[in-house]
Design a protein around this motif. Structure first.
Motif, PDB file in Angstrom:
ATOM      1  N   PRO A   1      88.181-102.717 -91.775  1.00  0.00           N
ATOM      2  CA  PRO A   1      88.033-102.409 -90.353  1.00  0.00           C
ATOM      3  C   PRO A   1      89.318-101.853 -89.758  1.00  0.00           C
ATOM      4  CG  PRO A   1      88.308-104.764 -90.659  1.00  0.00           C
ATOM      5  CD  PRO A   1      88.228-104.167 -92.036  1.00  0.00           C
ATOM      6  N   ALA A   2      89.186-100.835 -88.938  1.00  0.00           N
ATOM      7  CA  ALA A   2      90.353-100.199 -88.331  1.00  0.00           C
ATOM      8  C   ALA A   2      91.090-101.139 -87.384  1.00  0.00           C
ATOM      9  CB  ALA A   2      89.927 -98.930 -87.598  1.00  0.00           C
ATOM     10  N   TRP A   3      90.399-102.146 -86.856  1.00  0.00           N
ATOM     11  CA  TRP A   3      91.083-103.064 -85.936  1.00  0.00           C
ATOM     12  C   TRP A   3      92.133-103.922 -86.649  1.00  0.00           C
ATOM     13  CZ3 TRP A   3      89.873-107.742 -87.963  1.00  0.00           C
ATOM     14  CH2 TRP A   3      88.589-107.967 -88.466  1.00  0.00           C
ATOM     15  N   PHE A   4      92.044-104.051 -87.959  1.00  0.00           N
ATOM     16  CA  PHE A   4      93.077-104.777 -88.692  1.00  0.00           C
ATOM     17  C   PHE A   4      94.414-104.047 -88.572  1.00  0.00           C
ATOM     18  CE2 PHE A   4      95.572-105.537 -92.543  1.00  0.00           C
ATOM     19  CZ  PHE A   4      95.596-106.924 -92.599  1.00  0.00           C
ATOM     20  N   ASP A   5      94.406-102.733 -88.795  1.00  0.00           N
ATOM     21  CA  ASP A   5      95.628-101.943 -88.651  1.00  0.00           C
ATOM     22  C   ASP A   5      96.085-101.892 -87.199  1.00  0.00           C
ATOM     23  OD1 ASP A   5      96.712-100.980 -91.092  1.00  0.00           O
ATOM     24  OD2 ASP A   5      94.973 -99.700 -91.355  1.00  0.00           O
ATOM     25  N   LEU A   6      95.145-101.843 -86.280  1.00  0.00           N
ATOM     26  CA  LEU A   6      95.507-101.827 -84.855  1.00  0.00           C
ATOM     27  C   LEU A   6      96.318-103.063 -84.493  1.00  0.00           C
ATOM     28  CD1 LEU A   6      95.223-100.619 -81.984  1.00  0.00           C
ATOM     29  CD2 LEU A   6      93.101-101.952 -81.778  1.00  0.00           C
ATOM     30  N   ALA A   7      95.868-104.230 -84.933  1.00  0.00           N
ATOM     31  CA  ALA A   7      96.605-105.464 -84.654  1.00  0.00           C
ATOM     32  C   ALA A   7      97.993-105.419 -85.283  1.00  0.00           C
ATOM     33  CB  ALA A   7      95.820-106.669 -85.174  1.00  0.00           C
ATOM     34  N   ASN A   8      98.077-104.917 -86.493  1.00  0.00           N
ATOM     35  CA  ASN A   8      99.369-104.816 -87.173  1.00  0.00           C
ATOM     36  C   ASN A   8     100.329-103.939 -86.375  1.00  0.00           C
ATOM     37  OD1 ASN A   8     101.183-105.297 -89.291  1.00  0.00           O
ATOM     38  ND2 ASN A   8     100.487-103.517 -90.438  1.00  0.00           N
ATOM     39  N   LEU A   9      99.854-102.790 -85.909  1.00  0.00           N
ATOM     40  CA  LEU A   9     100.685-101.889 -85.126  1.00  0.00           C
ATOM     41  C   LEU A   9     101.142-102.538 -83.820  1.00  0.00           C
ATOM     42  CD1 LEU A   9     101.840 -99.004 -84.680  1.00  0.00           C
ATOM     43  CD2 LEU A   9      99.677 -98.470 -83.530  1.00  0.00           C
ATOM     44  N   LEU A  10     100.249-103.270 -83.171  1.00  0.00           N
ATOM     45  CA  LEU A  10     100.541-103.811 -81.846  1.00  0.00           C
ATOM     46  C   LEU A  10     101.460-105.031 -81.876  1.00  0.00           C
ATOM     47  CD1 LEU A  10      97.134-103.384 -79.984  1.00  0.00           C
ATOM     48  CD2 LEU A  10      99.315-102.222 -79.509  1.00  0.00           C
ATOM     49  N   ILE A  11     101.795-105.527 -83.052  1.00  0.00           N
ATOM     50  CA  ILE A  11     102.772-106.622 -83.109  1.00  0.00           C
ATOM     51  C   ILE A  11     104.084-106.191 -82.464  1.00  0.00           C
ATOM     52  CG2 ILE A  11     104.214-107.985 -84.686  1.00  0.00           C
ATOM     53  CD1 ILE A  11     101.763-108.157 -86.538  1.00  0.00           C
ATOM     54  N   THR A  12     104.496-104.940 -82.708  1.00  0.00           N
ATOM     55  CA  THR A  12     105.724-104.456 -82.077  1.00  0.00           C
ATOM     56  C   THR A  12     105.532-104.250 -80.574  1.00  0.00           C
ATOM     57  OG1 THR A  12     105.090-102.253 -82.860  1.00  0.00           O
ATOM     58  CG2 THR A  12     106.809-103.406 -84.101  1.00  0.00           C
ATOM     59  N   GLY A  13     104.310-103.967 -80.136  1.00  0.00           N
ATOM     60  CA  GLY A  13     104.049-103.881 -78.707  1.00  0.00           C
ATOM     61  C   GLY A  13     104.134-105.238 -78.041  1.00  0.00           C
ATOM     62  N   TYR A  14     103.578-106.256 -78.691  1.00  0.00           N
ATOM     63  CA  TYR A  14     103.691-107.616 -78.177  1.00  0.00           C
ATOM     64  C   TYR A  14     105.164-108.024 -78.075  1.00  0.00           C
ATOM     65  CZ  TYR A  14     104.003-112.684 -78.320  1.00  0.00           C
ATOM     66  OH  TYR A  14     104.358-113.984 -78.065  1.00  0.00           O
ATOM     67  N   ALA A  15     105.946-107.706 -79.111  1.00  0.00           N
ATOM     68  CA  ALA A  15     107.362-108.062 -79.107  1.00  0.00           C
ATOM     69  C   ALA A  15     108.123-107.376 -77.986  1.00  0.00           C
ATOM     70  CB  ALA A  15     107.987-107.719 -80.458  1.00  0.00           C
ATOM     71  N   ALA A  16     107.632-106.208 -77.553  1.00  0.00           N
ATOM     72  CA  ALA A  16     108.280-105.466 -76.476  1.00  0.00           C
ATOM     73  C   ALA A  16     107.880-105.965 -75.095  1.00  0.00           C
ATOM     74  CB  ALA A  16     107.953-103.979 -76.604  1.00  0.00           C
ATOM     75  N   GLY A  17     107.014-106.963 -75.046  1.00  0.00           N
ATOM     76  CA  GLY A  17     106.582-107.498 -73.763  1.00  0.00           C
ATOM     77  C   GLY A  17     105.420-106.758 -73.133  1.00  0.00           C
ATOM     78  N   LEU A  18     104.793-105.848 -73.873  1.00  0.00           N
ATOM     79  CA  LEU A  18     103.633-105.132 -73.354  1.00  0.00           C
ATOM     80  C   LEU A  18     102.393-106.014 -73.418  1.00  0.00           C
ATOM     81  CD1 LEU A  18     104.252-101.651 -75.042  1.00  0.00           C
ATOM     82  CD2 LEU A  18     104.954-102.424 -72.767  1.00  0.00           C
ATOM     83  N   ASP A  19     101.368-105.640 -72.675  1.00  0.00           N
ATOM     84  CA  ASP A  19     100.123-106.417 -72.665  1.00  0.00           C
ATOM     85  C   ASP A  19      99.312-106.041 -73.905  1.00  0.00           C
ATOM     86  OD1 ASP A  19      97.837-107.815 -72.161  1.00  0.00           O
ATOM     87  OD2 ASP A  19      97.428-106.902 -70.214  1.00  0.00           O
ATOM     88  N   ALA A  20      99.737-106.570 -75.039  1.00  0.00           N
ATOM     89  CA  ALA A  20      99.120-106.197 -76.309  1.00  0.00           C
ATOM     90  C   ALA A  20      97.672-106.659 -76.392  1.00  0.00           C
ATOM     91  CB  ALA A  20      99.933-106.767 -77.466  1.00  0.00           C
ATOM     92  N   ASP A  21      97.336-107.771 -75.725  1.00  0.00           N
ATOM     93  CA  ASP A  21      95.942-108.244 -75.735  1.00  0.00           C
ATOM     94  C   ASP A  21      95.020-107.203 -75.128  1.00  0.00           C
ATOM     95  OD1 ASP A  21      96.079-111.464 -76.317  1.00  0.00           O
ATOM     96  OD2 ASP A  21      97.852-110.746 -75.271  1.00  0.00           O
ATOM     97  N   THR A  22      95.416-106.670 -73.976  1.00  0.00           N
ATOM     98  CA  THR A  22      94.586-105.666 -73.300  1.00  0.00           C
ATOM     99  C   THR A  22      94.546-104.372 -74.093  1.00  0.00           C
ATOM    100  OG1 THR A  22      95.027-106.625 -71.126  1.00  0.00           O
ATOM    101  CG2 THR A  22      94.326-104.327 -71.180  1.00  0.00           C
ATOM    102  N   LEU A  23      95.686-103.966 -74.644  1.00  0.00           N
ATOM    103  CA  LEU A  23      95.721-102.744 -75.456  1.00  0.00           C
ATOM    104  C   LEU A  23      94.785-102.864 -76.650  1.00  0.00           C
ATOM    105  CD1 LEU A  23      99.569-102.062 -75.394  1.00  0.00           C
ATOM    106  CD2 LEU A  23      97.799-100.679 -74.286  1.00  0.00           C
ATOM    107  N   PHE A  24      94.771-104.029 -77.284  1.00  0.00           N
ATOM    108  CA  PHE A  24      93.869-104.245 -78.413  1.00  0.00           C
ATOM    109  C   PHE A  24      92.414-104.200 -77.953  1.00  0.00           C
ATOM    110  CE2 PHE A  24      91.352-106.858 -81.294  1.00  0.00           C
ATOM    111  CZ  PHE A  24      91.741-106.397 -82.542  1.00  0.00           C
TER     112      PHE A  24
END
Length: 320
Positions: free
Chosen positions: A235-258
């Motif tokens: 599933p493509a969402w597996f890679d999406l979550a992997n990519l967004l780990i750096t977004g979460y670390a940056a303080g972005l709203d990674a939950d909403t982006l996902f």
């Protein structure tokens, strides 16, 4: 994490003379400059080569005697790149070469740079949009790409990604954990155990290693996706979550982006939690046993990635 400077690669002048000569011949003119790739965690040769006639190419190369695993990885990537659907934001394969027991693949150079970290919101938005298009193109992959016999994420998970169950059973030492999470290993094992079942039902393909350092941003703002060795059925969402780990670390709203991304449209409700559990266990345990053929920066990357994934999951679960 300084992803622009994690690699430890041999410079151009250290390659065997026969290899350098063969590459120059295939490129059509002598190599006059080599810009070594600073990103990545292998010790393989990777550089943009510039030739006397003004041409340029991105070349990866490895010795069969010293780095057989890299030769296999590069050959797999070459086979994948030659079969990707046309028009994707991925480097195109020009040719491969085997000389003096060295394997090389030559790609069209991408004139870009790694994303700025912490993420610039506009660059992340462009990357996520590009990944949505990429995932859509791979949801129904061409037959010649499928015919390569690509691995399945479900099998990769069972064989190499899921580690919390090993920790819970005492077959693997527990990685260092914050006090509030030391009693959550059984919960982590339960969450990650759902990944193979979720991935098994997927017919499309996913990149398999989508990280910020496998993305290049060109002068137009287009995101290019690199390093295709680990393309797999999943599933493509597996890679999406992997990519967004750096977004979460940056303080972005990674939950909403996902949640807002097109690849999540048919995902299970707990897909993000399941993926974060799996990735946190994989990276935190792998950081303790990095192979000597990898960059010495790899353990720091894995610890940091595992800690961020676990922190994101703990916040979502209310464990901290």
């Amino acid at each position: 994490m300084p992803y622009h400077a994690t690699a430890q690669r041999p410079p151009w002048h250290t390659l065997p003379g026969a290899v350098r000569s063969a590459l120059s011949t295939r490129l059509g003119a002598p190599v006059v400059a080599a810009e070594t790739a600073g990103a990545g965690f292998t010790r393989g040769f990777a550089a943009v080569l510039r030739t006397a006639d003004g041409g340029s190419a991105f070349v990866k190369a490895a010795s069969r005697a010293e780095q057989p695993h890299l030769v296999d990885w590069y050959a797999r990537e070459a086979a994948i790149l030659s079969r990707l659907p046309a028009g994707l934001p991925a480097p195109r394969l020009r040719w491969t070469l085997y000389e003096a027991d060295w394997y090389a693949l030559c790609l069209e150079p991408v004139h870009g740079r790694l994303p700025r970290l912490p993420w610039d919101p506009a660059e992340l938005a462009d990357t996520l949009a590009g990944y949505a298009d990429l995932a859509a193109a791979l949801a129904d992959p061409p037959d010649d790409l499928v015919a390569l016999g690509l691995p399945r994420l479900a099998d990769l998970a069972r064989d190499d990604i899921l580690w919390w169950d090993e920790v819970a059973a005492g077959r693997e030492p527990a990685p260092p954990l914050p006090d509030p999470l030391r009693g959550r290993i059984a919960d982590l094992a339960a969450l990650e155990s759902r990944l193979p079942g979720y991935a098994e039902a997927t017919t499309g393909l996913t990149h398999g290693d989508l990280r910020a350092d496998n993305v290049l941003i060109d002068a137009t703002g287009t995101a290019w996706f690199c390093d295709w060795t680990w393309l797999c059925h999943g599933p493509a969402w597996f890679d999406l979550a992997n990519l967004l780990i750096t977004g979460y670390a940056a303080g972005l709203d990674a939950d909403t982006l996902f949640a807002a991304h097109p690849t999540v449209a048919d995902a299970p409700d707990d897909a993000l939690d399941v993926t974060l559990a799996a990735l946190s266990g994989y990276h935190l345990t792998a950081a303790a046993s990095v192979p000597p053929t990898a960059s010495t920066h790899l353990p720091a990357h894995q610890r940091w990635t595992g800690e961020q994934a676990l922190g994101w999951l703990a916040r979502r679960q209310g464990w901290t």
